[in-house]
Design a protein around this motif. Structure first.
Motif, mmCIF file in Angstrom:
data_model
loop_
_atom_site.group_PDB
_atom_site.id
_atom_site.type_symbol
_atom_site.label_atom_id
_atom_site.label_comp_id
_atom_site.label_asym_id
_atom_site.label_seq_id
_atom_site.Cartn_x
_atom_site.Cartn_y
_atom_site.Cartn_z
ATOM 1 N N GLU A 140 0.451 3.195 1.238
ATOM 2 C CA GLU A 140 -0.341 4.129 0.429
ATOM 3 C C GLU A 140 -0.004 5.560 0.831
ATOM 4 O O GLU A 140 0.053 5.884 2.016
ATOM 5 N N PHE A 141 0.232 6.387 -0.203
ATOM 6 C CA PHE A 141 0.494 7.810 0.020
ATOM 7 C C PHE A 141 -0.857 8.529 -0.003
ATOM 8 O O PHE A 141 -1.620 8.376 -0.957
ATOM 9 N N VAL A 142 -1.181 9.297 1.036
ATOM 10 C CA VAL A 142 -2.451 10.034 1.057
ATOM 11 C C VAL A 142 -2.185 11.486 1.454
ATOM 12 O O VAL A 142 -1.227 11.793 2.167
ATOM 13 N N ARG A 174 0.104 5.795 4.724
ATOM 14 C CA ARG A 174 -0.759 4.893 5.492
ATOM 15 C C ARG A 174 -0.323 3.473 5.130
ATOM 16 O O ARG A 174 -0.356 3.105 3.961
ATOM 17 N N ASP A 225 7.994 0.132 17.974
ATOM 18 C CA ASP A 225 7.862 -0.240 19.389
ATOM 19 C C ASP A 225 8.761 -1.418 19.755
ATOM 20 O O ASP A 225 8.359 -2.303 20.510
ATOM 21 N N PHE A 270 0.607 11.960 4.247
ATOM 22 C CA PHE A 270 0.884 10.838 5.138
ATOM 23 C C PHE A 270 1.150 9.577 4.322
ATOM 24 O O PHE A 270 0.695 9.456 3.180
ATOM 25 N N GLU A 300 -2.542 -1.534 11.202
ATOM 26 C CA GLU A 300 -2.438 -0.331 10.372
ATOM 27 C C GLU A 300 -1.680 0.748 11.138
ATOM 28 O O GLU A 300 -1.930 0.963 12.323
ATOM 29 N N LYS A 301 -0.763 1.394 10.440
ATOM 30 C CA LYS A 301 -0.024 2.511 11.022
ATOM 31 C C LYS A 301 -0.012 3.667 10.017
ATOM 32 O O LYS A 301 -0.195 3.449 8.812
ATOM 33 N N THR A 302 0.193 4.872 10.516
ATOM 34 C CA THR A 302 0.301 6.038 9.638
ATOM 35 C C THR A 302 1.540 6.828 10.039
ATOM 36 O O THR A 302 1.850 6.935 11.229
ATOM 37 N N PHE A 303 2.251 7.342 9.036
ATOM 38 C CA PHE A 303 3.425 8.185 9.276
ATOM 39 C C PHE A 303 3.268 9.483 8.498
ATOM 40 O O PHE A 303 2.700 9.486 7.408
ATOM 41 N N LYS A 304 3.782 10.576 9.069
ATOM 42 C CA LYS A 304 3.862 11.801 8.279
ATOM 43 C C LYS A 304 4.880 11.571 7.171
ATOM 44 O O LYS A 304 5.974 11.076 7.440
#
Lengths: 189, 283
Positions: A28-30, A40, A18, A38, A53-57
Protein backbone atom coordinates in the motif's frame (compact mmCIF):
# COMPACT_ATOMS: atom_id res chain seq x y z
CA UNK A 1 23.14 -7.22 -6.98
CA UNK A 2 19.60 -7.08 -8.35
CA UNK A 3 17.18 -4.84 -6.49
CA UNK A 4 13.64 -3.53 -6.75
CA UNK A 5 12.48 0.06 -6.32
CA UNK A 6 9.37 0.51 -4.17
CA UNK A 7 7.43 1.58 -7.28
CA UNK A 8 7.94 -1.99 -8.61
CA UNK A 9 6.38 -3.51 -5.47
CA UNK A 10 3.45 -5.82 -6.11
CA UNK A 11 2.13 -8.92 -4.42
CA UNK A 12 4.24 -12.00 -5.13
CA UNK A 13 7.50 -10.05 -5.54
CA UNK A 14 10.40 -11.81 -3.74
CA UNK A 15 12.80 -9.66 -1.70
CA UNK A 16 15.58 -10.10 0.88
CA UNK A 17 15.10 -8.59 4.36
CA UNK A 18 17.63 -9.16 7.15
CA UNK A 19 19.16 -11.95 5.09
CA UNK A 20 15.93 -13.93 4.71
CA UNK A 21 13.79 -14.33 1.59
CA UNK A 22 10.32 -12.77 1.75
CA UNK A 23 7.35 -12.59 -0.59
CA UNK A 24 5.21 -9.43 -0.72
CA UNK A 25 1.62 -10.23 0.28
CA UNK A 26 0.15 -6.71 0.21
CA UNK A 27 1.57 -3.36 -0.85
CA UNK A 28 0.00 0.00 0.00
CA UNK A 29 1.23 3.46 -0.97
CA UNK A 30 0.60 6.00 1.84
CA UNK A 31 1.42 9.68 2.21
CA UNK A 32 0.28 10.68 5.69
CA UNK A 33 -0.07 14.37 6.50
CA UNK A 34 1.02 15.43 2.99
CA UNK A 35 4.55 14.51 4.03
CA UNK A 36 6.98 11.77 3.09
CA UNK A 37 5.50 8.97 0.96
CA UNK A 38 5.89 5.40 2.20
CA UNK A 39 5.13 1.90 0.98
CA UNK A 40 3.50 -0.07 3.76
CA UNK A 41 3.75 -3.78 3.00
CA UNK A 42 2.86 -7.14 4.46
CA UNK A 43 5.55 -9.71 3.70
CA UNK A 44 5.73 -13.44 4.26
CA UNK A 45 8.99 -14.99 5.41
CA UNK A 46 9.49 -17.83 2.94
CA UNK A 47 11.49 -19.84 5.49
CA UNK A 48 9.04 -19.63 8.40
CA UNK A 49 5.76 -18.67 6.69
CA UNK A 50 5.30 -15.86 9.22
CA UNK A 51 3.71 -12.64 7.90
CA UNK A 52 5.07 -9.32 9.22
CA UNK A 53 4.46 -5.65 8.45
CA UNK A 54 7.26 -3.49 7.08
CA UNK A 55 7.42 0.09 5.81
CA UNK A 56 9.78 1.62 3.25
CA UNK A 57 10.32 5.20 2.17
CA UNK A 58 8.91 5.43 -1.35
CA UNK A 59 11.75 5.51 -3.86
CA UNK A 60 14.05 3.30 -1.75
CA UNK A 61 15.41 0.08 -3.20
CA UNK A 62 15.30 -3.38 -1.69
CA UNK A 63 17.48 -6.36 -2.57
CA UNK A 64 15.76 -8.86 -4.86
CA UNK A 65 15.60 -12.50 -3.81
CA UNK A 66 16.53 -15.13 -6.40
CA UNK A 67 13.46 -17.23 -5.65
CA UNK A 68 11.41 -19.20 -8.14
CA UNK A 69 8.95 -22.05 -8.15
CA UNK A 70 9.41 -25.27 -10.08
CA UNK A 71 7.18 -28.33 -10.49
CA UNK A 72 9.02 -31.49 -9.43
CA UNK A 73 8.22 -35.12 -8.98
CA UNK A 74 8.78 -36.56 -5.52
CA UNK A 75 11.02 -39.65 -5.81
CA UNK A 76 11.82 -41.05 -2.35
CA UNK A 77 13.02 -40.25 1.16
CA UNK A 78 16.25 -41.66 2.58
CA UNK A 79 15.61 -40.79 6.22
CA UNK A 80 17.49 -37.50 6.06
CA UNK A 81 16.55 -35.99 2.71
CA UNK A 82 13.53 -36.05 0.43
CA UNK A 83 14.57 -36.42 -3.20
CA UNK A 84 12.82 -34.69 -6.11
CA UNK A 85 13.31 -34.56 -9.87
CA UNK A 86 12.48 -31.98 -12.54
CA UNK A 87 10.50 -34.07 -15.05
CA UNK A 88 11.86 -32.34 -18.20
CA UNK A 89 15.55 -32.25 -17.32
CA UNK A 90 15.85 -35.15 -14.84
CA UNK A 91 17.73 -32.70 -12.61
CA UNK A 92 17.51 -33.88 -9.00
CA UNK A 93 17.19 -31.91 -5.76
CA UNK A 94 17.48 -33.10 -2.14
CA UNK A 95 15.35 -31.19 0.39
CA UNK A 96 15.84 -31.41 4.16
CA UNK A 97 13.06 -31.49 6.75
CA UNK A 98 13.12 -27.68 7.15
CA UNK A 99 12.23 -27.28 3.48
CA UNK A 100 9.75 -30.15 3.26
CA UNK A 101 7.99 -29.36 6.55
CA UNK A 102 4.36 -30.50 6.69
CA UNK A 103 4.40 -31.54 3.03
CA UNK A 104 6.12 -34.78 4.15
CA UNK A 105 2.92 -36.18 5.60
CA UNK A 106 0.97 -35.76 2.34
CA UNK A 107 3.47 -36.78 -0.37
CA UNK A 108 3.73 -40.23 -1.86
CA UNK A 109 6.21 -41.31 -4.49
CA UNK A 110 5.67 -39.89 -7.99
CA UNK A 111 3.44 -37.04 -6.75
CA UNK A 112 4.09 -33.77 -8.57
CA UNK A 113 4.81 -31.02 -6.04
CA UNK A 114 5.79 -27.36 -6.33
CA UNK A 115 9.23 -26.65 -4.95
CA UNK A 116 10.40 -23.13 -4.15
CA UNK A 117 14.11 -22.65 -4.78
CA UNK A 118 16.22 -19.84 -3.28
CA UNK A 119 19.64 -19.34 -4.89
CA UNK A 120 19.12 -22.77 -6.41
CA UNK A 121 18.49 -24.56 -3.07
CA UNK A 122 15.17 -26.01 -1.87
CA UNK A 123 13.36 -23.54 0.38
CA UNK A 124 9.89 -25.06 0.67
CA UNK A 125 7.68 -27.73 -0.86
CA UNK A 126 3.96 -27.52 -1.60
CA UNK A 127 2.19 -30.88 -1.98
CA UNK A 128 -0.65 -31.21 -4.53
CA UNK A 129 -3.83 -29.52 -3.20
CA UNK A 130 -5.60 -32.89 -3.24
CA UNK A 131 -4.05 -36.28 -2.70
CA UNK A 132 -5.35 -39.85 -2.52
CA UNK A 133 -3.99 -42.02 0.28
CA UNK A 134 -4.77 -45.45 1.69
CA UNK A 135 -5.95 -45.86 5.29
CA UNK A 136 -3.57 -48.12 7.21
CA UNK A 137 -5.30 -47.98 10.57
CA UNK A 138 -8.71 -46.94 11.88
CA UNK A 139 -11.50 -48.31 14.07
CA UNK A 140 -13.88 -50.70 12.26
CA UNK A 141 -16.55 -49.03 10.13
CA UNK A 142 -20.10 -48.64 11.39
CA UNK A 143 -22.24 -50.29 8.67
CA UNK A 144 -25.12 -48.23 7.43
CA UNK A 145 -24.03 -45.02 9.11
CA UNK A 146 -23.62 -42.78 6.06
CA UNK A 147 -25.31 -39.78 7.59
CA UNK A 148 -22.02 -38.01 8.08
CA UNK A 149 -22.64 -37.50 11.77
CA UNK A 150 -19.57 -38.14 13.89
CA UNK A 151 -16.05 -39.03 12.89
CA UNK A 152 -12.96 -40.95 13.99
CA UNK A 153 -9.20 -40.66 13.47
CA UNK A 154 -7.60 -42.62 10.64
CA UNK A 155 -3.88 -43.12 10.00
CA UNK A 156 -2.85 -42.93 6.34
CA UNK A 157 0.01 -44.69 4.50
CA UNK A 158 2.21 -41.59 4.85
CA UNK A 159 1.68 -41.46 8.61
CA UNK A 160 -0.73 -38.50 8.49
CA UNK A 161 -3.77 -38.72 10.76
CA UNK A 162 -7.07 -37.29 9.48
CA UNK A 163 -10.63 -37.36 10.76
CA UNK A 164 -12.88 -39.54 8.63
CA UNK A 165 -16.60 -40.41 8.79
CA UNK A 166 -17.55 -43.48 10.83
CA UNK A 167 -18.45 -45.58 7.74
CA UNK A 168 -14.92 -45.46 6.24
CA UNK A 169 -12.82 -48.63 6.64
CA UNK A 170 -9.18 -49.60 6.97
CA UNK A 171 -7.62 -50.41 3.59
CA UNK A 172 -9.81 -47.93 1.71
CA UNK A 173 -8.36 -45.03 -0.29
CA UNK A 174 -9.58 -41.52 0.56
CA UNK A 175 -9.16 -38.08 -1.01
CA UNK A 176 -7.72 -35.40 1.31
CA UNK A 177 -7.39 -31.63 0.94
CA UNK A 178 -3.75 -31.09 1.91
CA UNK A 179 -4.25 -27.34 2.61
CA UNK A 180 -6.73 -27.99 5.42
CA UNK A 181 -5.82 -31.61 6.19
CA UNK A 182 -9.49 -32.54 5.83
CA UNK A 183 -11.15 -35.66 4.42
CA UNK A 184 -12.98 -34.99 1.13
CA UNK A 185 -14.37 -38.34 -0.06
CA UNK A 186 -13.81 -42.06 -0.49
CA UNK A 187 -12.07 -43.14 -3.70
CA UNK A 188 -13.23 -46.33 -5.41
CA UNK A 189 -10.30 -48.58 -6.33
CA UNK B 1 -18.33 32.15 -6.09
CA UNK B 2 -17.12 29.31 -8.29
CA UNK B 3 -13.87 30.03 -10.11
CA UNK B 4 -11.71 28.32 -12.69
CA UNK B 5 -7.95 28.62 -12.61
CA UNK B 6 -5.31 27.31 -15.07
CA UNK B 7 -4.12 23.72 -15.17
CA UNK B 8 -0.80 24.85 -16.67
CA UNK B 9 1.45 27.42 -15.04
CA UNK B 10 4.89 28.96 -15.56
CA UNK B 11 5.46 28.22 -11.87
CA UNK B 12 5.37 25.00 -9.91
CA UNK B 13 4.90 23.78 -6.37
CA UNK B 14 8.31 23.59 -4.65
CA UNK B 15 7.01 21.27 -1.88
CA UNK B 16 9.72 18.56 -1.89
CA UNK B 17 7.16 15.89 -0.94
CA UNK B 18 5.16 16.51 -4.14
CA UNK B 19 6.30 15.42 -7.59
CA UNK B 20 4.92 18.03 -9.93
CA UNK B 21 4.59 17.11 -13.58
CA UNK B 22 6.03 19.43 -16.21
CA UNK B 23 5.66 19.58 -19.97
CA UNK B 24 7.28 21.43 -22.80
CA UNK B 25 5.39 24.28 -24.46
CA UNK B 26 7.41 25.34 -27.53
CA UNK B 27 10.65 25.21 -25.58
CA UNK B 28 9.17 26.66 -22.38
CA UNK B 29 8.53 24.57 -19.30
CA UNK B 30 4.98 24.54 -17.98
CA UNK B 31 3.84 22.85 -14.76
CA UNK B 32 0.58 20.94 -14.32
CA UNK B 33 -1.02 22.20 -11.14
CA UNK B 34 -0.74 20.10 -7.98
CA UNK B 35 -3.58 22.18 -6.50
CA UNK B 36 -5.37 25.42 -7.47
CA UNK B 37 -3.98 27.15 -4.36
CA UNK B 38 -1.64 29.74 -5.90
CA UNK B 39 -3.95 31.28 -8.54
CA UNK B 40 -6.86 31.20 -6.06
CA UNK B 41 -4.75 33.24 -3.65
CA UNK B 42 -4.07 35.74 -6.43
CA UNK B 43 -7.84 36.07 -6.81
CA UNK B 44 -8.18 36.55 -3.04
CA UNK B 45 -5.56 39.32 -3.16
CA UNK B 46 -7.64 40.95 -5.90
CA UNK B 47 -10.56 40.98 -3.44
CA UNK B 48 -12.74 38.27 -4.99
CA UNK B 49 -14.27 37.27 -1.64
CA UNK B 50 -15.10 33.64 -0.80
CA UNK B 51 -14.28 31.30 -3.71
CA UNK B 52 -14.32 27.61 -4.51
CA UNK B 53 -13.03 25.45 -7.32
CA UNK B 54 -13.48 21.78 -8.07
CA UNK B 55 -11.13 20.31 -10.64
CA UNK B 56 -8.38 17.93 -11.60
CA UNK B 57 -4.92 18.19 -10.11
CA UNK B 58 -1.81 16.12 -10.88
CA UNK B 59 0.80 14.58 -8.61
CA UNK B 60 3.43 12.27 -10.07
CA UNK B 61 4.30 8.92 -8.47
CA UNK B 62 1.16 8.89 -6.29
CA UNK B 63 -0.60 5.66 -7.06
CA UNK B 64 -2.26 3.18 -4.72
CA UNK B 65 -5.45 2.31 -2.89
CA UNK B 66 -6.12 5.97 -1.98
CA UNK B 67 -4.02 7.71 -4.64
CA UNK B 68 -4.29 8.33 -8.36
CA UNK B 69 -1.83 10.56 -10.23
CA UNK B 70 -4.74 12.61 -11.63
CA UNK B 71 -7.46 13.28 -9.06
CA UNK B 72 -10.25 15.70 -8.22
CA UNK B 73 -9.81 18.36 -5.59
CA UNK B 74 -12.40 20.67 -4.06
CA UNK B 75 -10.70 23.73 -2.66
CA UNK B 76 -12.27 26.74 -1.03
CA UNK B 77 -11.29 29.93 0.79
CA UNK B 78 -13.16 32.01 3.35
CA UNK B 79 -11.92 35.56 4.01
CA UNK B 80 -12.59 36.51 7.61
CA UNK B 81 -12.59 32.96 8.97
CA UNK B 82 -9.74 31.32 10.85
CA UNK B 83 -9.09 27.56 10.81
CA UNK B 84 -11.60 26.96 13.62
CA UNK B 85 -14.31 28.76 11.66
CA UNK B 86 -13.45 26.75 8.56
CA UNK B 87 -13.51 23.49 10.55
CA UNK B 88 -17.12 24.39 11.50
CA UNK B 89 -17.90 24.70 7.80
CA UNK B 90 -16.14 21.44 6.84
CA UNK B 91 -18.10 19.71 9.61
CA UNK B 92 -21.42 21.15 8.38
CA UNK B 93 -20.61 20.18 4.77
CA UNK B 94 -19.62 16.58 5.54
CA UNK B 95 -22.27 15.80 8.15
CA UNK B 96 -24.86 17.24 5.73
CA UNK B 97 -23.64 14.99 2.91
CA UNK B 98 -23.83 11.91 5.13
CA UNK B 99 -27.29 12.92 6.33
CA UNK B 100 -28.50 13.14 2.72
CA UNK B 101 -27.35 9.51 2.37
CA UNK B 102 -29.34 8.55 5.47
CA UNK B 103 -26.19 8.16 7.55
CA UNK B 104 -25.05 9.88 10.71
CA UNK B 105 -21.52 11.24 10.78
CA UNK B 106 -20.49 12.01 14.34
CA UNK B 107 -18.17 15.01 14.52
CA UNK B 108 -15.24 15.20 16.86
CA UNK B 109 -12.29 17.56 17.31
CA UNK B 110 -8.88 16.88 18.73
CA UNK B 111 -5.42 18.32 18.55
CA UNK B 112 -2.59 16.59 16.72
CA UNK B 113 -1.09 16.04 20.16
CA UNK B 114 -4.28 14.28 21.36
CA UNK B 115 -4.31 12.03 18.30
CA UNK B 116 -0.72 10.87 18.77
CA UNK B 117 -1.29 10.68 22.51
CA UNK B 118 -3.65 7.80 21.67
CA UNK B 119 -0.62 5.70 20.72
CA UNK B 120 1.51 6.98 23.60
CA UNK B 121 3.51 9.64 21.76
CA UNK B 122 3.93 13.33 22.60
CA UNK B 123 4.72 14.97 19.23
CA UNK B 124 5.68 18.30 20.80
CA UNK B 125 7.91 17.22 23.69
CA UNK B 126 9.48 13.91 22.57
CA UNK B 127 13.06 14.05 21.27
CA UNK B 128 13.85 13.30 17.62
CA UNK B 129 15.36 9.95 18.57
CA UNK B 130 12.42 8.95 20.81
CA UNK B 131 10.00 9.76 17.95
CA UNK B 132 12.13 7.77 15.50
CA UNK B 133 12.20 4.75 17.87
CA UNK B 134 8.41 4.92 18.20
CA UNK B 135 7.95 5.26 14.44
CA UNK B 136 10.28 2.33 13.71
CA UNK B 137 8.47 -0.02 16.08
CA UNK B 138 5.01 1.18 14.96
CA UNK B 139 5.66 0.75 11.25
CA UNK B 140 8.46 -1.80 10.83
CA UNK B 141 10.70 0.67 8.99
CA UNK B 142 14.48 0.46 9.23
CA UNK B 143 17.13 3.18 9.15
CA UNK B 144 17.36 6.85 10.04
CA UNK B 145 14.24 9.02 10.18
CA UNK B 146 13.91 12.79 10.29
CA UNK B 147 11.54 14.30 12.84
CA UNK B 148 9.07 14.99 10.04
CA UNK B 149 9.23 11.44 8.69
CA UNK B 150 8.70 10.00 12.19
CA UNK B 151 5.66 12.24 12.73
CA UNK B 152 4.24 11.23 9.31
CA UNK B 153 4.56 7.54 10.19
CA UNK B 154 3.06 8.04 13.66
CA UNK B 155 0.16 10.05 12.20
CA UNK B 156 -0.46 7.18 9.76
CA UNK B 157 -0.39 4.69 12.63
CA UNK B 158 -2.69 6.72 14.89
CA UNK B 159 -5.16 7.52 12.09
CA UNK B 160 -5.51 3.82 11.25
CA UNK B 161 -7.35 3.34 14.58
CA UNK B 162 -9.89 6.16 14.04
CA UNK B 163 -13.45 4.78 14.13
CA UNK B 164 -15.73 4.56 11.08
CA UNK B 165 -18.66 7.00 10.65
CA UNK B 166 -16.82 9.59 12.74
CA UNK B 167 -15.42 12.86 11.40
CA UNK B 168 -12.26 13.76 13.28
CA UNK B 169 -11.00 17.28 12.73
CA UNK B 170 -7.39 17.22 13.89
CA UNK B 171 -5.84 20.67 14.47
CA UNK B 172 -2.77 22.40 15.93
CA UNK B 173 -0.15 20.60 13.86
CA UNK B 174 3.51 20.81 14.96
CA UNK B 175 5.13 23.88 13.41
CA UNK B 176 7.50 21.76 11.29
CA UNK B 177 4.40 20.29 9.59
CA UNK B 178 3.00 23.78 8.99
CA UNK B 179 3.27 23.77 5.16
CA UNK B 180 1.64 27.11 4.27
CA UNK B 181 -0.33 27.59 7.50
CA UNK B 182 0.07 30.55 9.82
CA UNK B 183 2.17 29.89 12.93
CA UNK B 184 0.45 30.09 16.28
CA UNK B 185 1.21 33.32 18.11
CA UNK B 186 0.32 31.82 21.51
CA UNK B 187 2.43 28.65 21.17
CA UNK B 188 5.47 28.73 18.87
CA UNK B 189 5.44 24.92 18.67
CA UNK B 190 2.15 24.94 16.76
CA UNK B 191 0.76 25.89 13.34
CA UNK B 192 -2.84 26.77 12.48
CA UNK B 193 -3.33 23.74 10.27
CA UNK B 194 -6.01 21.04 10.39
CA UNK B 195 -6.84 17.79 8.67
CA UNK B 196 -10.22 16.08 8.37
CA UNK B 197 -10.43 12.32 8.76
CA UNK B 198 -13.60 10.32 8.11
CA UNK B 199 -12.88 7.02 9.80
CA UNK B 200 -9.20 6.38 9.07
CA UNK B 201 -9.42 8.20 5.69
CA UNK B 202 -7.51 11.49 5.39
CA UNK B 203 -9.98 13.63 3.48
CA UNK B 204 -9.06 17.31 3.70
CA UNK B 205 -6.22 19.61 4.67
CA UNK B 206 -6.82 23.20 5.78
CA UNK B 207 -4.95 26.26 6.96
CA UNK B 208 -5.41 29.57 8.57
CA UNK B 209 -3.51 30.93 5.58
CA UNK B 210 -0.07 32.41 5.83
CA UNK B 211 -0.60 35.91 4.39
CA UNK B 212 2.79 37.44 5.23
CA UNK B 213 4.67 37.83 1.93
CA UNK B 214 8.13 37.73 3.45
CA UNK B 215 7.48 34.58 5.46
CA UNK B 216 5.76 32.93 2.48
CA UNK B 217 8.78 33.60 0.27
CA UNK B 218 11.04 32.25 3.01
CA UNK B 219 9.04 29.02 3.28
CA UNK B 220 8.92 28.45 -0.49
CA UNK B 221 12.69 29.09 -0.70
CA UNK B 222 13.23 26.65 2.19
CA UNK B 223 11.28 24.05 0.24
CA UNK B 224 13.62 24.52 -2.71
CA UNK B 225 16.61 24.21 -0.39
CA UNK B 226 15.23 20.90 0.85
CA UNK B 227 14.81 19.86 -2.79
CA UNK B 228 18.43 20.69 -3.44
CA UNK B 229 19.53 18.69 -0.39
CA UNK B 230 17.47 15.70 -1.56
CA UNK B 231 18.87 15.89 -5.09
CA UNK B 232 15.50 16.90 -6.57
CA UNK B 233 15.13 19.47 -9.36
CA UNK B 234 14.39 23.02 -8.20
CA UNK B 235 10.98 24.48 -9.00
CA UNK B 236 10.51 28.14 -9.95
CA UNK B 237 8.67 29.93 -7.14
CA UNK B 238 5.43 31.63 -8.18
CA UNK B 239 6.47 35.29 -8.41
CA UNK B 240 2.89 36.36 -9.16
CA UNK B 241 1.75 34.75 -5.91
CA UNK B 242 4.48 36.58 -3.99
CA UNK B 243 3.56 39.89 -5.65
CA UNK B 244 -0.13 39.37 -4.86
CA UNK B 245 0.69 38.49 -1.25
CA UNK B 246 2.85 41.63 -0.94
CA UNK B 247 -0.05 43.69 -2.27
CA UNK B 248 -2.08 42.14 0.54
CA UNK B 249 -4.35 39.17 1.12
CA UNK B 250 -6.97 39.70 3.79
CA UNK B 251 -6.81 37.10 6.58
CA UNK B 252 -8.56 33.95 5.38
CA UNK B 253 -8.76 30.22 5.84
CA UNK B 254 -8.63 27.65 3.06
CA UNK B 255 -9.13 23.92 2.71
CA UNK B 256 -8.54 21.30 0.01
CA UNK B 257 -10.67 18.17 0.00
CA UNK B 258 -10.08 14.99 -2.01
CA UNK B 259 -13.32 14.38 -3.90
CA UNK B 260 -12.44 10.82 -4.98
CA UNK B 261 -11.81 9.89 -1.35
CA UNK B 262 -15.06 11.58 -0.34
CA UNK B 263 -16.88 9.35 -2.86
CA UNK B 264 -15.05 6.34 -1.41
CA UNK B 265 -16.27 7.09 2.11
CA UNK B 266 -19.82 7.88 0.93
CA UNK B 267 -20.00 4.65 -1.11
CA UNK B 268 -17.92 2.58 1.34
CA UNK B 269 -15.45 1.71 -1.44
CA UNK B 270 -12.07 0.32 -0.46
CA UNK B 271 -10.06 1.26 -3.54
CA UNK B 272 -9.90 4.60 -5.34
CA UNK B 273 -10.15 2.76 -8.67
CA UNK B 274 -13.76 1.96 -7.74
CA UNK B 275 -14.71 5.66 -8.00
CA UNK B 276 -12.62 6.59 -11.09
CA UNK B 277 -13.75 5.30 -14.49
CA UNK B 278 -10.30 5.40 -16.01
CA UNK B 279 -7.65 5.15 -13.29
CA UNK B 280 -4.02 5.86 -14.21
CA UNK B 281 -3.19 2.32 -15.38
CA UNK B 282 -5.91 2.36 -18.09
CA UNK B 283 -6.17 6.11 -18.74
Amino acid sequence: MASYNTNEFRSGLKIILDGDPFSIVENEFVKPGKGQAFNRVKVRNLKTGRVIEKTFKSGDSVEAADVFEQEMQYLYADGEFWHFMVPDTFEQYAADSNAVGDAAKWMKEEDVCVMTLWNGSPLSVEPPNFTELRITETDPGVRGDTSGGGNKPATLETGAVVKVPLFVNEGEVIKVDTRSGEYVSRVKD
Amino acid sequence: MEVETPLLSRFGNPDPMIRGLALDLDGNRRFLRTSPEFPMKRLLAAGCGPVYEMGRVFRGEECGGRHNVEFTMLEWYRPGLDHHGLMDEVEEFLTGLFESEGRTLTANRMTFRDLLGGIGVDPLEASDSALADHARSASGIDGELSRGESLDLLLDRAAADLPDEVLNLVFDFPVNQAALARRSEEDPRLAHRFEAFVGPMELANGYDELCDAEELEQRLDDENHRREAAGLPLVPVDQDLLAATSAGIAPCAGVALGVDRLLMTLGRYRHIQQVINFPEAIA
